[in-house]
Design an enzyme around this catalytic site. Structure first.
Site, short mmCIF file in Angstrom:
data_model
loop_
_atom_site.label_atom_id
_atom_site.label_comp_id
_atom_site.label_asym_id
_atom_site.label_seq_id
_atom_site.Cartn_x
_atom_site.Cartn_y
_atom_site.Cartn_z
CE LYS A 78 30.40 18.05 14.25
NZ LYS A 78 30.92 16.69 13.96
CB SER A 153 34.71 17.05 14.86
OG SER A 153 33.66 16.36 14.21
CB SER A 177 33.03 13.33 14.95
OG SER A 177 34.34 13.67 14.59
#
Ligand code: GLN
Length: 485
Positions: A78, A153, A177
């Site tokens: 990420k 996210s 997330s």
């Protein structure tokens, strides 16, 4: 079989036996990316040349009989975790060209394990969102239905795993997330206990909540990544000096003697019918494996959305003060004086959701309001935590849905922040309590969209989560299904 379809443990087996090289595996993953990335949009940055060099080095290690279970395995990271020499944007314009001079501890650990880093995945700006639509840089689509959100996210990491654009991935979870996008993309995602994994080099969103964790194709892979990333780090004072067990030791069949709690507040009105059906069926499967279930209550969970959306923005407003155009990333050069430069940089550099959070957070922390907002929210947070502690006095784990509905349409909640916040309703209470949670695929909606089962454990009891998740996975085949891209 196409190599990009392999799990981490399958890839490791073939690599160790010399039947496949990391160079072959990594090339297959990049070919796959070439094929589907136009549709999915999982990656902000791809680092093919570096990855191929890492694959070559990993092959050499393996030839010498060295390395471990991640050696030569292509992983996605990420874009909120610092990677030395690879730009780290947090999905924001303000960091669009930021290349960190060091790597986060988690990335360092993966490098030391000789994993191959494929690239950096898309995300809601600074982790603020539940759909990845708040990325300032690109759109990520759900591989199961390209008109829908992948969750957020960590939507890029989850979509990359679901679309086989990597073998496994790393995400972060502040209020859901990892678990929520894993749920919407039909993959496995684990948020470890707060303090289990180092946050050093993880760009801070809400410091009392942020945690790093794995997003994978199955539970075994999740255990393998946990083994690698967990543990105390002298660079992060909130990481806890506790031994890390071998999480693959608990990948055994049978849940005899396990007590699973079903929090009744998680099955109330507002829960989608298909989700309720799939989660209830999952509970039955877990009972069939030997566990006993009982109803429990988390009476303060209903306040979690309100509490979280005070605490997280308050901490974010403080953490994001550092992006002032002086020290990091983007600076608007138009202004002739300092205060105007701050103002222009932050107005142009941050997207609307981030600005909303900064304003809410600054207000909540301002003189005279602290006790009424952050202070009060912290007290209710303690009550939420106590509810969980009480439930875990008689239960090994809790079972619940991960998200109230399957993935919604792109654009559906973008103009309605409150509706977006409410989609976190089931992941926020455990985040506020700092406990561990995993989402595993447990079925499909009538429209063929993945549904996730959320399993929760008390602090530092990830072994139990993994054990229950593994047993569920062994009895079902949802994790073997993939989207048709
Ligand atoms: N959706 C939540 C938020 O917008 C949680 C995000 C996260 O876990 N990073 O803050």
């Amino acid at each position: 079989m196409d190599l990009y379809l392999l799990t981490i443990h399958e890839a490791h087996e073939l690599l160790a036996k010399g039947e496949v090289t990391s160079v072959e595996l990594t090339s297959a993953v990049f070919d796959r990316i070439e094929q589907v990335e136009d549709k999915v949009g999982a990656y902000i940055t791809l680092v093919k040349d570096r990855a191929m060099a890492e694959a070559k080095a990993a092959d050499e290690m393996i030839r010498q009989g060295k390395g471990g279970r991640l050696t030569g395995v292509p992983l996605a990271i990420k874009d909120i975790l610092c990677t030395e020499g690879i730009r780290t944007t947090c999905g924001s314009k303000i960091l669009e060209n930021f290349v960190p001079p060091y790597s986060s501890t988690v990335v360092d650990k993966l490098k030391r394990a000789h994993a191959v880093i494929v690239g950096k995945t898309n995300m809601d700006e600074f982790g603020m969102g539940s759909s990845t639509e708040h990325s300032a840089l690109m759109v990520t689509r759900n591989p199961w239905d390209l008109t829908r959100i992948p969750g957020g996210s960590s939507g890029g990491s989850s979509a990359a795993v679901a679309a086989d654009e990597c073998i496994g991935a790393i995400g972060t979870d502040t209020g859901g997330s990892i678990r929520q996008p894993a749920c919407h993309c039909g993959v496995v995602g684990l948020k470890p206990t707060y303090g289990r994994v180092s946050r050093f080099g993880l760009v801070a969103f809400a410091s009392s909540l942020d945690q790093v964790g794995p997003i994978t194709k199955d539970v075994t892979d999740c255990a393998i990544l946990m083994n690698e990333i967990c543990g105390y780090d002298p660079n992060d004072s909130t990481s806890v000096p506790r031994d890390v067990p071998d999480y693959t030791d608990v990948l055994q069949k049978g849940l005899k003697g396990f007590v699973v709690g079903i929090p009744k507040e998680y099955f109330s009105a507002g829960l989608d019918d298909d989700v309720a059906k799939a989660v209830n069926a999952a509970i039955e499967v877990i009972e069939e494996r030997g566990a006993t279930s009982k109803t429990v209550s988390l009476p303060h969970a209903e306040h979690a959305v309100a509490v979280y959306y005070l605490i997280a923005p308050a901490e974010a407003s403080s953490n994001l003060a550092r992006y002032d155009g002086v020290r990091y990333g983007f600076r608007d050069k138009g202004a002739g004086e300092l205060i105007q430069m701050y103002r222009d940089t932050r107005s142009k550099g941050f997207g609307p959701e981030v600005q909303r959070r900064i304003i809410i957070g600054t207000y909540a922390l301002s003189a005279g309001y602290y006790d009424a907002y952050y202070g009060k929210a912290s007290q209710v947070r303690t009550l939420i935590m106590q509810d969980f502690n009480q439930a875990f006095e008689t239960c090994d784990v809790l079972l619940a849905p991960t998200a109230p509905t399957p993935a919604f349409k792109l654009g559906e909640k973008l103009d309605d922040p409150l509706a977006m916040y409410l989609s976190d309703i089931f992941t926020l209470p455990p985040s506020l309590a700092g406990i561990a949670g995993i989402s595993v695929p447990c079925g499909f909606s009538k429209d063929g969209l993945p549904i996730g089962l959320q399993i929760l454990s008390k602090h530092f009891d990830e072994e139990k989560l993994i054990k229950v998740a593994y047993n569920f996975e062994q009895a079902t085949d949802f994790h073997t299904k993939g989207p048709n891209l």
